[in-house]
Design an enzyme around this catalytic site. Structure first.
Site, mmCIF file in Angstrom:
data_model
loop_
_atom_site.group_PDB
_atom_site.id
_atom_site.type_symbol
_atom_site.label_atom_id
_atom_site.label_comp_id
_atom_site.label_asym_id
_atom_site.label_seq_id
_atom_site.Cartn_x
_atom_site.Cartn_y
_atom_site.Cartn_z
ATOM 1 N N PRO A 2 0.786 -1.154 0.039
ATOM 2 C CA PRO A 2 -0.074 0.178 -0.042
ATOM 3 C C PRO A 2 0.926 1.219 -0.138
ATOM 4 O O PRO A 2 1.715 1.318 0.761
ATOM 5 C CB PRO A 2 -0.590 0.030 1.323
ATOM 6 C CG PRO A 2 -0.824 -1.451 1.633
ATOM 7 C CD PRO A 2 0.577 -2.164 1.045
ATOM 8 N N GLU A 3 0.353 2.046 -0.926
ATOM 9 C CA GLU A 3 1.227 3.447 -0.881
ATOM 10 C C GLU A 3 0.444 4.450 -0.176
ATOM 11 O O GLU A 3 -0.581 4.185 0.518
ATOM 12 C CB GLU A 3 1.534 3.888 -2.405
ATOM 13 C CG GLU A 3 2.016 2.640 -3.225
ATOM 14 C CD GLU A 3 2.514 3.211 -4.446
ATOM 15 O OE1 GLU A 3 2.738 4.309 -4.859
ATOM 16 O OE2 GLU A 3 2.604 2.296 -5.338
ATOM 17 N N LYS A 53 3.935 6.239 4.861
ATOM 18 C CA LYS A 53 3.255 4.966 4.717
ATOM 19 C C LYS A 53 2.874 4.068 6.061
ATOM 20 O O LYS A 53 2.650 3.181 6.188
ATOM 21 C CB LYS A 53 3.987 3.783 3.729
ATOM 22 C CG LYS A 53 4.095 4.463 2.455
ATOM 23 C CD LYS A 53 4.870 3.414 1.690
ATOM 24 C CE LYS A 53 5.585 4.017 0.316
ATOM 25 N NZ LYS A 53 6.291 3.046 -0.681
ATOM 26 N N ARG A 251 12.612 -3.823 -8.269
ATOM 27 C CA ARG A 251 11.130 -3.812 -8.621
ATOM 28 C C ARG A 251 11.000 -3.682 -10.110
ATOM 29 O O ARG A 251 11.993 -3.441 -10.777
ATOM 30 C CB ARG A 251 10.354 -2.482 -8.020
ATOM 31 C CG ARG A 251 10.802 -2.466 -6.373
ATOM 32 C CD ARG A 251 9.783 -3.578 -5.757
ATOM 33 N NE ARG A 251 8.389 -3.436 -6.074
ATOM 34 C CZ ARG A 251 7.662 -2.614 -5.230
ATOM 35 N NH1 ARG A 251 8.347 -2.059 -4.244
ATOM 36 N NH2 ARG A 251 6.301 -2.578 -5.417
#
Length: 261
Positions: A2-3, A53, A251
């Site tokens: 989650p950002e 975050k 990533r």
């Protein structure tokens, strides 16, 4: 993981549930999920805030429980702590019988107790919606490093809250190649990127809030109309070139080879 938009949506939903009660017990199914959580027992929960975050459960007299949702976590208030589901990894039992639970199918989320927030976030940059996140600040941060601009956005020092999805989307909207060294980007283009970071996160926050109002699970960017992320091989909606993917910082980074330079 989650950002910022997703974490902010969870934070707002927690506040709306008004879990303002004393914590009378804690529990967890894995010893690595929560650290010193039992020290929160006997303290009243007085607020729920966010930094980057991270979700902060503020307790009476200053201590906090810091929550990091990691890849698949969600923080929820349930009416009866005894009714927690199989995906709950840790929980706080409130004096009125309700529970604050960490739901996390992959069991990567973390809760940690701290006596205060001093020193917790010294390595984090400004919030993207704050007065501190100025174009001048962002330009200075970019001009001070040779790192690829995508990695600069991900490291949380120039600005907090950006993860893989929204960093890629902001770079696309600004027309900047993710591998471009940050200090080689013109001031004009950096200022454009600064504006797109704010715009992309604003739109993503609206979609995240709407998604979390629905029952069931939620994944980051679920309702956000992505232009490049996850669209490898598909046509760019601007120029029709095929969207590409490349490894970057462990990533996958998605970009348009024609629109982003």
């Amino acid at each position: 993981m989650p950002e910022l938009p997703e974490v902010e949506a969870v934070t707002r939903k927690m506040r709306a549930a008004a879990p303002w009660s004393e914590i009378v017990a804690t529990g967890q199914f894995r010893p690595t999920t929560a650290l010193d959580l039992e020290r929160a027992v006997g303290r009243r929960l007085e607020g729920v805030t966010r930094r980057g975050k991270h979700i902060l459960l503020t307790l009476a007299d200053g201590p906090v429980v810091r929550v990091h949702l990691k890849m698949t976590g969600n923080l929820v208030v349930i009416p009866d702590v005894r009714l927690r589901t199989a995906n709950v990894r840790a929980w706080l039992t409130l004096s009125d019988g309700r529970g604050i639970v960490l739901e996390d199918p992959r069991a990567l989320g973390r809760l940690t107790y701290h006596e205060g927030i001093e020193g917790l976030f010294d390595d984090l940059g400004p919030e993207p919606f704050s007065a501190e996140f100025t174009a001048q600040h962002f330009v200075a941060q970019a001009q001070a490093t040779k790192k690829p601009v995508k990695l600069l956005l991900m490291e949380q020092r120039a600005v907090v809250g950006l993860g893989n999805i929204y960093a890629a989307e902001a770079l696309f909207q600004a027309g900047i190649h993710p591998a471009k060294p940050a200090n080689e980007i013109s001031v004009v283009r950096l200022k454009r990127l600064h504006g797109q970071i704010v715009d992309v996160l604003t739109a993503a926050l609206d979609s995240a809030i709407a998604a979390y109002e629905q029952p069931g699970g939620f994944t980051e960017g679920e309702n956000f109309p992505v232009a490049v992320y996850g669209r490898e091989g598909e046509a760019c909606w601007r120029c029709q070139a095929a969207i590409r993917r490349m490894p970057q910082g462990g990533r996958s980074t998605y970009y348009c080879p024609k629109c982003q330079r």
